[in-house]
Motif scaffolding. Structure first.
Motif, PDB file in Angstrom:
ATOM      1  N   ASP A   1       0.821  -1.218   0.000  1.00  0.00           N
ATOM      2  CA  ASP A   1       0.000   0.000   0.000  1.00  0.00           C
ATOM      3  C   ASP A   1       0.850   1.262   0.000  1.00  0.00           C
ATOM      4  O   ASP A   1       0.389   2.320  -0.450  1.00  0.00           O
ATOM      5  CB  ASP A   1      -0.924   0.002   1.226  1.00  0.00           C
ATOM      6  N   GLU A   2       2.102   1.174   0.474  1.00  0.00           N
ATOM      7  CA  GLU A   2       2.934   2.365   0.605  1.00  0.00           C
ATOM      8  C   GLU A   2       4.152   2.379  -0.312  1.00  0.00           C
ATOM      9  O   GLU A   2       4.821   3.404  -0.427  1.00  0.00           O
ATOM     10  CB  GLU A   2       3.410   2.500   2.058  1.00  0.00           C
ATOM     11  N   ALA A   3       4.476   1.260  -0.934  1.00  0.00           N
ATOM     12  CA  ALA A   3       5.678   1.202  -1.765  1.00  0.00           C
ATOM     13  C   ALA A   3       5.567   0.048  -2.746  1.00  0.00           C
ATOM     14  O   ALA A   3       4.742  -0.862  -2.582  1.00  0.00           O
ATOM     15  CB  ALA A   3       6.933   1.038  -0.901  1.00  0.00           C
ATOM     16  N   ALA A   4       6.425   0.093  -3.788  1.00  0.00           N
ATOM     17  CA  ALA A   4       6.477  -0.980  -4.779  1.00  0.00           C
ATOM     18  C   ALA A   4       7.918  -1.145  -5.242  1.00  0.00           C
ATOM     19  O   ALA A   4       8.603  -0.155  -5.512  1.00  0.00           O
ATOM     20  CB  ALA A   4       5.568  -0.669  -5.959  1.00  0.00           C
ATOM     21  N   VAL A   5       8.370  -2.392  -5.321  1.00  0.00           N
ATOM     22  CA  VAL A   5       9.725  -2.705  -5.769  1.00  0.00           C
ATOM     23  C   VAL A   5       9.610  -3.624  -6.985  1.00  0.00           C
ATOM     24  O   VAL A   5       8.985  -4.683  -6.911  1.00  0.00           O
ATOM     25  CB  VAL A   5      10.546  -3.392  -4.660  1.00  0.00           C
ATOM     26  N   PHE A   6      10.237  -3.210  -8.084  1.00  0.00           N
ATOM     27  CA  PHE A   6      10.174  -3.958  -9.334  1.00  0.00           C
ATOM     28  C   PHE A   6      11.522  -4.630  -9.581  1.00  0.00           C
ATOM     29  O   PHE A   6      12.569  -3.997  -9.426  1.00  0.00           O
ATOM     30  CB  PHE A   6       9.796  -3.016 -10.480  1.00  0.00           C
ATOM     31  N   GLU A   7      11.483  -5.909  -9.970  1.00  0.00           N
ATOM     32  CA  GLU A   7      12.728  -6.669 -10.075  1.00  0.00           C
ATOM     33  C   GLU A   7      12.530  -7.868 -10.997  1.00  0.00           C
ATOM     34  O   GLU A   7      11.415  -8.367 -11.150  1.00  0.00           O
ATOM     35  CB  GLU A   7      13.163  -7.156  -8.694  1.00  0.00           C
ATOM     36  N   PRO A   8      13.626  -8.349 -11.598  1.00  0.00           N
ATOM     37  CA  PRO A   8      13.524  -9.588 -12.371  1.00  0.00           C
ATOM     38  C   PRO A   8      13.326 -10.773 -11.443  1.00  0.00           C
ATOM     39  O   PRO A   8      13.685 -10.731 -10.264  1.00  0.00           O
ATOM     40  CB  PRO A   8      14.874  -9.655 -13.096  1.00  0.00           C
ATOM     41  N   VAL A   9      12.786 -11.847 -11.993  1.00  0.00           N
ATOM     42  CA  VAL A   9      12.529 -13.040 -11.199  1.00  0.00           C
ATOM     43  C   VAL A   9      13.814 -13.838 -10.954  1.00  0.00           C
ATOM     44  O   VAL A   9      13.959 -14.492  -9.924  1.00  0.00           O
ATOM     45  CB  VAL A   9      11.468 -13.915 -11.906  1.00  0.00           C
ATOM     46  N   HIS A  10      14.762 -13.755 -11.887  1.00  0.00           N
ATOM     47  CA  HIS A  10      15.955 -14.602 -11.809  1.00  0.00           C
ATOM     48  C   HIS A  10      16.933 -14.125 -10.734  1.00  0.00           C
ATOM     49  O   HIS A  10      16.797 -13.046 -10.165  1.00  0.00           O
ATOM     50  CB  HIS A  10      16.656 -14.658 -13.162  1.00  0.00           C
ATOM     51  N   GLY A  11      17.961 -14.949 -10.490  1.00  0.00           N
ATOM     52  CA  GLY A  11      18.949 -14.667  -9.463  1.00  0.00           C
ATOM     53  C   GLY A  11      20.129 -13.859  -9.956  1.00  0.00           C
ATOM     54  O   GLY A  11      20.114 -13.308 -11.073  1.00  0.00           O
ATOM     55  N   SER A  12      21.178 -13.803  -9.139  1.00  0.00           N
ATOM     56  CA  SER A  12      22.307 -12.901  -9.396  1.00  0.00           C
ATOM     57  C   SER A  12      23.400 -13.510 -10.277  1.00  0.00           C
ATOM     58  O   SER A  12      24.305 -12.791 -10.703  1.00  0.00           O
ATOM     59  CB  SER A  12      22.919 -12.450  -8.065  1.00  0.00           C
ATOM     60  N   ALA A  13      23.338 -14.815 -10.538  1.00  0.00           N
ATOM     61  CA  ALA A  13      24.247 -15.503 -11.469  1.00  0.00           C
ATOM     62  C   ALA A  13      25.691 -14.996 -11.370  1.00  0.00           C
ATOM     63  O   ALA A  13      26.252 -14.487 -12.341  1.00  0.00           O
ATOM     64  CB  ALA A  13      23.734 -15.347 -12.899  1.00  0.00           C
ATOM     65  N   PRO A  14      26.334 -15.113 -10.209  1.00  0.00           N
ATOM     66  CA  PRO A  14      27.668 -14.514 -10.029  1.00  0.00           C
ATOM     67  C   PRO A  14      28.716 -15.015 -11.015  1.00  0.00           C
ATOM     68  O   PRO A  14      29.668 -14.289 -11.328  1.00  0.00           O
ATOM     69  CB  PRO A  14      28.027 -14.878  -8.582  1.00  0.00           C
TER      70      PRO A  14
END
Length: 333
Positions: free
Chosen positions: A251-264
């Motif tokens: 309700d106060e914030a939204a974070v957008f990100e890919p589903v995949h991992g960091s693949a170091p």
């Protein structure tokens, strides 16, 4: 209108793909001021945690963030940095679209699904303990408040996007109290939206249905664990995690990100596909009301995918991360 947006580059391949997405979004015509904050493994030495308070403060202030993948360090108190972020900001709705893209190999055509996953409870609440030396017990928590909230979110999303149906996914035939409560809440909320078709499916049957006839489904809503599993299944219907965007919305914030991992192992090689985070950025633009810019980026992405001249290795090409972003930007000029 200028938007101030928190940018979290992330770990591993995160800095490369977030930079690609940043350049694409800047080229969309939307005026964005990026507030860059660091989280993940690189900041543990300085802050003693992979999720320092300045990161949370920035997101609380700006309300919107674009985030690269974060690695959960081994041997710390964090079960998951991502789970901690969602809990700290009460980002209770995890939204993962799965939509067929031109030029991306898949066994299916014309997939257009959205998985809405409850993000705060279920087995992912992490309430577990040993029972003696030879048994472990995890407690599945389902509440009326969280269940009604996530189902209402799914119906509002369906209404706003002119979608036809919401399907609640559960295992209430066996888990009669916990999943039974979720299903009861879903049926109750559905009565508030008579214009949208509602049905429910048992989770194992839902997996079969999605493989056999995914075209029958539209918006799927479910508790946390099933959402984690089925969202990956749906990503597999359209080409995999490399093309799967995501959002965590409260309700106060939204974070957008890919589903995949960091693949170091691919970090710093300018090799990985930036599409998942670029499409997450498209979701972010839509969240901000910048629908024309979002459509512009999406169209440019589709044209680059159709041409196949400047796509990364996993999409059948030889372009690098930055070269694919450059091609998308050129399509918008």
């Amino acid at each position: 209108m200028k938007h101030v947006i928190t940018l979290i580059p992330g770990d591993g391949i995160g800095p490369e793909i977030t930079e690609a997405a940043r350049r694409v979004l800047d080229a969309s015509g939307v005026e964005i001021e990026w507030e860059v904050v660091e989280a993940g493994e690189a900041v543990i030495k300085e802050y003693g945690t992979p999720l320092p308070e300045p990161v949370l403060d920035s997101i609380r202030k700006n309300k919107v963030a674009l985030k690269g993948p974060l690695t959960t360090p081994v041997g710390t108190g964090f079960r998951s940095v991502n789970v901690a972020l969602r809990k700290a900001l009460d980002l209770y709705a995890n939204v993962r679209p799965a939509k067929t893209l031109p030029g991306v190999n898949s066994r299916y055509d014309n997939i257009d699904l959205i998985v809405v996953r409850e993000n705060t409870e279920d087995l992912y609440a992490g309430v577990e303990h040993m029972v003696g030396e030879d048994a472990a017990e995890s407690i599945k928590i389902i509440t009326r408040r969280a269940s009604e909230r996530i189902v209402r979110f799914a119906f509002e999303l369906a209404k706003n996007q002119n979608r036809r149906k919401v399907t609640a996914v559960h295992k209430a035939n066996i888990l009669k109290l916990s999943d039974g409560l979720f299903l009861e809440c879903a049926r109750k909320v559905a009565q508030e939206y008579p214009e949208i078709e509602f049905e429910d499916r048992i989770v194992d049957n839902m997996c079969m249905q999605l493989v056999q006839k995914p075209e029958l489904y539209d918006v799927l809503v479910m508790p946390n664990l099933y959402g984690d599993i089925l969202s990956d299944l749906c990503a597999g219907l359209v080409g995999g995690l490399g093309v799967a965007p995501g959002a965590n919305i409260g309700d106060e914030a939204a974070v957008f990100e890919p589903v995949h991992g960091s693949a170091p192992k691919y970090a710093g090689q300018n090799k990985v596909n930036p599409l998942a985070i670029i499409l997450s950025g498209v979701m972010m633009l839509e969240h901000l009301g910048e629908f024309e810019a979002a459509a512009r980026v999406r169209q440019a992405v589709n044209e680059v995918l159709e041409e196949k001249k400047f796509v990364t290795y996993d999409l059948g090409g030889s372009a690098g991360t930055s070269e694919m972003a450059d091609a998308i930007i050129r399509k918008m000029q």
